[in-house]
Design an enzyme around this catalytic site. Structure first.
Site, PDB file in Angstrom:
ATOM      1  N   HIS A   8       0.671  -1.249  -0.247  1.00 42.86           N
ATOM      2  CA  HIS A   8      -0.123  -0.114   0.188  1.00 42.86           C
ATOM      3  C   HIS A   8       1.088   1.264   0.128  1.00 42.86           C
ATOM      4  O   HIS A   8       1.950   1.446   0.559  1.00 42.86           O
ATOM      5  CB  HIS A   8      -0.981   0.062   1.072  1.00 42.86           C
ATOM      6  CG  HIS A   8      -0.195   0.043   2.426  1.00 42.86           C
ATOM      7  ND1 HIS A   8       0.071   1.354   3.158  1.00 42.86           N
ATOM      8  CD2 HIS A   8      -0.012  -0.781   3.155  1.00 42.86           C
ATOM      9  CE1 HIS A   8       0.916   1.189   4.209  1.00 42.86           C
ATOM     10  NE2 HIS A   8       0.807  -0.155   4.554  1.00 42.86           N
ATOM     11  N   GLU A  84      -1.585  -6.682   8.144  1.00 47.98           N
ATOM     12  CA  GLU A  84      -0.417  -6.632   8.706  1.00 47.98           C
ATOM     13  C   GLU A  84      -0.354  -7.139  10.332  1.00 47.98           C
ATOM     14  O   GLU A  84      -1.687  -7.346  10.667  1.00 47.98           O
ATOM     15  CB  GLU A  84      -0.239  -4.938   9.067  1.00 47.98           C
ATOM     16  CG  GLU A  84       1.155  -4.694   9.448  1.00 47.98           C
ATOM     17  CD  GLU A  84       2.453  -5.260   8.548  1.00 47.98           C
ATOM     18  OE1 GLU A  84       2.669  -6.431   9.130  1.00 47.98           O
ATOM     19  OE2 GLU A  84       2.991  -4.458   7.907  1.00 47.98           O
TER      20      GLU A  84
END
Length: 196
Positions: A8, A84
């Site tokens: 990202h 994550e």
């Protein structure tokens, strides 16, 4: 099979060097430009499936990267296994802040980074095991090109999985915001084509 890994774009927390995984944040102006650049790089590749983290920063990166690509036909699959690491009570804090607020836990983390679990978070070993489960499912696919939009920690865990499940290699790789890397799975064998 070609597997493109897209981290990202940059967020405020990335810029401030904060630990965060579960914390949901948006891309900053740099991150938006990184997502646009990634889109230009990926524009001529036909994807059948796109796997994406549940976090907003990954959804935003995908949306921006493909906003000018036209009528793209691919299946988007959200998968919690490529979220994550959950840093628990360390979320949104810098290393200095963690050291000050959690001195005992920070020492334990430094002594055993793989096995240590931040308060209300998860350990690196548990993190690796969920990424491993995801990769085992990827190996069962019969596709030409897939895209995985995820996080820096996940990408590094993917490399560890590919390289004999060796978690010690985690710190040997860097992955920058908005960059695309390519790994391949052929004849039951993983290899890294390029890292960016």
């Amino acid at each position: 099979m070609n597997i493109y890994l897209l981290r990202h774009g940059e967020t405020k927390e990335n810029k401030e060097k904060k630990y965060y995984g579960k914390l949901d944040s948006r891309l900053n102006s740099i991150g938006i430009n990184q997502a646009k650049k990634a889109g230009k790089y990926l524009k001529n590749i036909k994807f059948s499936k796109v796997y994406i983290s549940e976090r907003e920063r990954c959804k935003e990166t995908l949306k921006i990267a493909f906003e000018n690509k036209g009528n793209e036909e691919f299946e988007i699959i959200k998968d919690a296994r490529i979220n994550e690491l959950d840093f628990g009570e360390f979320e949104g804090k810098s290393y200095k802040e963690i050291k000050k607020s959690f001195p005992k836990e920070c020492t334990q983390w430094e002594d055993d980074w793989k096995g240590f679990t931040p308060p209300k978070g998860e350990s690196a070993v548990n993190f690796f095991n969920r990424v491993k489960s995801f990769m085992k499912d990827i190996e069962k696919l019969d596709e030409e090109n897939i895209l995985i939009v995820t996080h820096g920690g996940v990408i590094k865990m993917i490399y560890c999985y590919m390289l004999d499940r060796n978690l010690d290699l985690y710190w040997k790789f860097s992955t920058k915001n908005g960059r695309v890397s390519l790994i391949k799975y052929e004849y039951s064998n993983w290899f890294i084509d390029y890292i960016s």
